[in-house]
Design a protein around this motif. Structure first.
Motif, PDB file in Angstrom:
ATOM      1  N   GLU A  86       0.678  -1.291  -0.034  1.00  0.00           N
ATOM      2  CA  GLU A  86       0.114  -0.053  -0.048  1.00  0.00           C
ATOM      3  C   GLU A  86       0.796   1.103   0.126  1.00  0.00           C
ATOM      4  OE1 GLU A  86      -3.945  -1.844   2.497  1.00  0.00           O
ATOM      5  OE2 GLU A  86      -2.137  -0.678   3.357  1.00  0.00           O
ATOM      6  N   ASP A  87       1.910   1.190   0.606  1.00  0.00           N
ATOM      7  CA  ASP A  87       3.085   2.314   0.884  1.00  0.00           C
ATOM      8  C   ASP A  87       3.473   2.733  -0.563  1.00  0.00           C
ATOM      9  OD1 ASP A  87       4.178   4.313   2.201  1.00  0.00           O
ATOM     10  OD2 ASP A  87       6.005   3.057   2.564  1.00  0.00           O
ATOM     11  N   GLN A  88       3.904   1.574  -1.234  1.00  0.00           N
ATOM     12  CA  GLN A  88       4.392   1.677  -2.623  1.00  0.00           C
ATOM     13  C   GLN A  88       3.288   2.217  -3.495  1.00  0.00           C
ATOM     14  OE1 GLN A  88       7.019  -1.792  -4.400  1.00  0.00           O
ATOM     15  NE2 GLN A  88       5.310  -1.807  -5.566  1.00  0.00           N
ATOM     16  N   GLN A  89       2.230   1.520  -3.494  1.00  0.00           N
ATOM     17  CA  GLN A  89       1.050   2.041  -4.335  1.00  0.00           C
ATOM     18  C   GLN A  89       0.739   3.420  -4.131  1.00  0.00           C
ATOM     19  OE1 GLN A  89      -1.871  -0.738  -3.172  1.00  0.00           O
ATOM     20  NE2 GLN A  89      -1.442  -2.177  -4.859  1.00  0.00           N
ATOM     21  N   LEU A  90       0.716   4.041  -3.027  1.00  0.00           N
ATOM     22  CA  LEU A  90       0.660   5.460  -2.640  1.00  0.00           C
ATOM     23  C   LEU A  90       1.768   6.274  -3.208  1.00  0.00           C
ATOM     24  CD1 LEU A  90      -0.825   7.780  -1.341  1.00  0.00           C
ATOM     25  CD2 LEU A  90       0.333   7.317   0.851  1.00  0.00           C
ATOM     26  N   GLY A  91       3.046   5.867  -3.103  1.00  0.00           N
ATOM     27  CA  GLY A  91       4.118   6.357  -3.841  1.00  0.00           C
ATOM     28  C   GLY A  91       3.731   6.519  -5.359  1.00  0.00           C
ATOM     29  N   GLY A  92       3.431   5.518  -5.940  1.00  0.00           N
ATOM     30  CA  GLY A  92       3.185   5.524  -7.514  1.00  0.00           C
ATOM     31  C   GLY A  92       2.186   6.338  -7.935  1.00  0.00           C
ATOM     32  N   VAL A  93       0.882   6.669  -6.872  1.00  0.00           N
ATOM     33  CA  VAL A  93      -0.148   7.641  -7.293  1.00  0.00           C
ATOM     34  C   VAL A  93       0.452   9.127  -7.259  1.00  0.00           C
ATOM     35  CG1 VAL A  93      -2.220   8.643  -6.459  1.00  0.00           C
ATOM     36  CG2 VAL A  93      -1.931   6.097  -6.680  1.00  0.00           C
ATOM     37  N   LEU A  94       1.367   9.251  -6.166  1.00  0.00           N
ATOM     38  CA  LEU A  94       2.126  10.365  -6.065  1.00  0.00           C
ATOM     39  C   LEU A  94       2.879  10.980  -7.071  1.00  0.00           C
ATOM     40  CD1 LEU A  94       3.063  10.387  -2.195  1.00  0.00           C
ATOM     41  CD2 LEU A  94       1.361  12.038  -3.036  1.00  0.00           C
ATOM     42  N   MET A  95       3.768   9.820  -7.790  1.00  0.00           N
ATOM     43  CA  MET A  95       4.420  10.135  -8.813  1.00  0.00           C
ATOM     44  C   MET A  95       3.561  10.496  -9.925  1.00  0.00           C
ATOM     45  SD  MET A  95       7.692   7.842 -10.772  1.00  0.00           S
ATOM     46  CE  MET A  95       9.148   8.797  -9.823  1.00  0.00           C
ATOM     47  N   LEU A  96       2.519   9.519 -10.364  1.00  0.00           N
ATOM     48  CA  LEU A  96       1.622   9.772 -11.464  1.00  0.00           C
ATOM     49  C   LEU A  96       1.129  11.457 -11.054  1.00  0.00           C
ATOM     50  CD1 LEU A  96      -0.278   6.374 -11.483  1.00  0.00           C
ATOM     51  CD2 LEU A  96       0.976   7.414 -13.458  1.00  0.00           C
ATOM     52  N   ILE A  97       0.493  11.634 -10.391  1.00  0.00           N
ATOM     53  CA  ILE A  97      -0.338  12.863 -10.192  1.00  0.00           C
ATOM     54  C   ILE A  97       0.678  14.193 -10.171  1.00  0.00           C
ATOM     55  CG2 ILE A  97      -1.920  14.256  -8.627  1.00  0.00           C
ATOM     56  CD1 ILE A  97      -3.029  11.600  -7.650  1.00  0.00           C
ATOM     57  N   VAL A  98       1.663  13.908  -9.294  1.00  0.00           N
ATOM     58  CA  VAL A  98       2.631  15.141  -9.188  1.00  0.00           C
ATOM     59  C   VAL A  98       3.382  15.297 -10.154  1.00  0.00           C
ATOM     60  CG1 VAL A  98       3.996  16.579  -7.619  1.00  0.00           C
ATOM     61  CG2 VAL A  98       2.135  15.164  -6.626  1.00  0.00           C
ATOM     62  N   GLY A  99       4.505  14.170 -10.459  1.00  0.00           N
ATOM     63  CA  GLY A  99       5.507  14.249 -11.075  1.00  0.00           C
ATOM     64  C   GLY A  99       5.066  14.290 -12.651  1.00  0.00           C
ATOM     65  N   GLY A 100       4.233  13.270 -13.061  1.00  0.00           N
ATOM     66  CA  GLY A 100       3.684  13.094 -14.352  1.00  0.00           C
ATOM     67  C   GLY A 100       3.068  14.461 -14.911  1.00  0.00           C
ATOM     68  N   SER A 101       2.018  15.051 -14.033  1.00  0.00           N
ATOM     69  CA  SER A 101       1.404  16.182 -14.349  1.00  0.00           C
ATOM     70  C   SER A 101       2.231  17.368 -14.418  1.00  0.00           C
ATOM     71  CB  SER A 101       0.411  16.299 -13.232  1.00  0.00           C
ATOM     72  OG  SER A 101      -0.856  15.206 -13.375  1.00  0.00           O
ATOM     73  N   ALA A 102       2.913  17.640 -13.482  1.00  0.00           N
ATOM     74  CA  ALA A 102       3.837  18.951 -13.486  1.00  0.00           C
ATOM     75  C   ALA A 102       4.399  18.838 -14.847  1.00  0.00           C
ATOM     76  CB  ALA A 102       4.792  18.934 -12.300  1.00  0.00           C
ATOM     77  N   TYR A 103       5.271  17.887 -15.184  1.00  0.00           N
ATOM     78  CA  TYR A 103       6.188  17.986 -16.755  1.00  0.00           C
ATOM     79  C   TYR A 103       5.253  18.082 -17.789  1.00  0.00           C
ATOM     80  CZ  TYR A 103      10.506  17.136 -14.186  1.00  0.00           C
ATOM     81  OH  TYR A 103      11.438  17.233 -13.299  1.00  0.00           O
ATOM     82  N   LEU A 104       4.033  17.493 -17.592  1.00  0.00           N
ATOM     83  CA  LEU A 104       3.016  17.645 -18.767  1.00  0.00           C
ATOM     84  C   LEU A 104       2.395  18.933 -18.890  1.00  0.00           C
ATOM     85  CD1 LEU A 104       1.223  16.103 -20.910  1.00  0.00           C
ATOM     86  CD2 LEU A 104      -0.441  15.514 -18.996  1.00  0.00           C
ATOM     87  N   VAL A 105       2.035  19.511 -17.787  1.00  0.00           N
ATOM     88  CA  VAL A 105       1.453  20.895 -17.656  1.00  0.00           C
ATOM     89  C   VAL A 105       2.599  21.884 -18.439  1.00  0.00           C
ATOM     90  CG1 VAL A 105       0.693  22.948 -16.522  1.00  0.00           C
ATOM     91  CG2 VAL A 105      -0.179  20.594 -16.113  1.00  0.00           C
ATOM     92  N   GLY A 106       3.914  21.680 -17.947  1.00  0.00           N
ATOM     93  CA  GLY A 106       5.041  22.543 -18.252  1.00  0.00           C
ATOM     94  C   GLY A 106       5.316  22.470 -19.916  1.00  0.00           C
ATOM     95  N   GLY A 107       5.211  21.323 -20.259  1.00  0.00           N
ATOM     96  CA  GLY A 107       5.305  20.840 -21.660  1.00  0.00           C
ATOM     97  C   GLY A 107       4.228  21.425 -22.604  1.00  0.00           C
ATOM     98  N   LEU A 108       3.224  21.279 -22.096  1.00  0.00           N
ATOM     99  CA  LEU A 108       2.045  21.739 -22.942  1.00  0.00           C
ATOM    100  C   LEU A 108       1.792  23.270 -23.045  1.00  0.00           C
ATOM    101  CD1 LEU A 108      -0.702  19.167 -22.174  1.00  0.00           C
ATOM    102  CD2 LEU A 108       0.523  19.278 -24.092  1.00  0.00           C
ATOM    103  N   SER A 109       2.259  23.904 -21.932  1.00  0.00           N
ATOM    104  CA  SER A 109       2.300  25.342 -21.837  1.00  0.00           C
ATOM    105  C   SER A 109       3.281  25.872 -22.817  1.00  0.00           C
ATOM    106  CB  SER A 109       2.551  25.797 -20.506  1.00  0.00           C
ATOM    107  OG  SER A 109       1.346  25.308 -19.538  1.00  0.00           O
TER     108      SER A 109
END
Length: 215
Positions: free
Chosen positions: A176-199
């Motif tokens: 569960e701890d690992q899964q929560l970490g995966g969700v954080l990477m998806l939401i924060v990491g993936g989204s931040a770079y995606l929003v920056g690139g699309l902007s």
């Protein structure tokens, strides 16, 4: 707002956030929780790094002119190698158990993130080819972070031995701890770079469209 604050404020804000991340409670929690480790990681590369990079390009305007398209792509490739290498079980477990390894890991995360974001912000003021490279660097980073986050989230078992050894009193199971970490990477990491690139991409396309409109 004073010119000095407008120019140097973002850099000061980034340094303050960096101090909070490294001097606050997260470093201690990162040794016992994969999710806390991921919060620290994402705080560095997806929050502190872009603020610091933006601050650097404002405080040192000449910096952007020195960044080539090749550098932007190489920076993204370097971050890819570093992020995936440090999430290999042996290196991740070592960073959770040994403070000096954690310091190297976090310093490399910050350096890689800072290189990618500085390249992206720097090329944003350059020629069209340079800006396209900055967009590609951010989108490429978003894709591999999304992939790694999904791997952590959907893995059927804990990938790290430290899940059992480092957090025996955790309210979450190692999986569960690992899964929560995966969700954080998806939401924060993936989204931040995606929003920056699309902007940056939207800005590039708008400028191209405006250039094609007859006067």
């Amino acid at each position: 707002m004073s010119p000095a604050l407008s120019r140097h404020g973002p850099l000061a804000a980034g340094l303050a956030l960096l101090l909070f991340l490294w001097a606050g409670p997260l470093v201690g929690r990162a040794e016992t929780s994969f999710a806390a480790h991921m919060i620290l990681h994402m705080g560095l590369v997806a929050v502190a790094a872009p603020i610091l990079a933006f601050g650097l390009t404002r405080s040192v305007p000449a910096l952007g002119a020195r960044i080539s398209p090749r550098f932007a792509i190489l920076a993204a490739l370097a971050e890819f190698v570093l992020v995936w290498s440090w999430h290999a079980p042996a290196l991740h477990d070592a960073a959770r158990r040994e403070t000096w390894v954690l310091v190297i890991e976090q310093a490399s995360f910050l350096t890689a993130g800072l290189l990618v974001w500085t390249a992206a912000f720097g090329t944003a003021e350059g020629a069209r080819g340079a800006r396209a490279a900055g967009v590609a660097a951010l989108l490429m980073t978003s894709m591999h972070m999304t992939l790694l986050g999904a791997l952590l989230l959907f893995a059927p078992r804990p990938l790290y031995a430290c899940g059992d050894l480092c957090s025996p009193l955790s309210i979450l199971t190692p999986l569960e701890d690992q899964q929560l970490g995966g969700v954080l990477m998806l939401i924060v990491g993936g989204s931040a770079y995606l929003v920056g690139g699309l902007s940056l991409l939207a800005r590039l396309l708008n400028e191209k469209r405006d250039a094609q409109v007859p006067a």
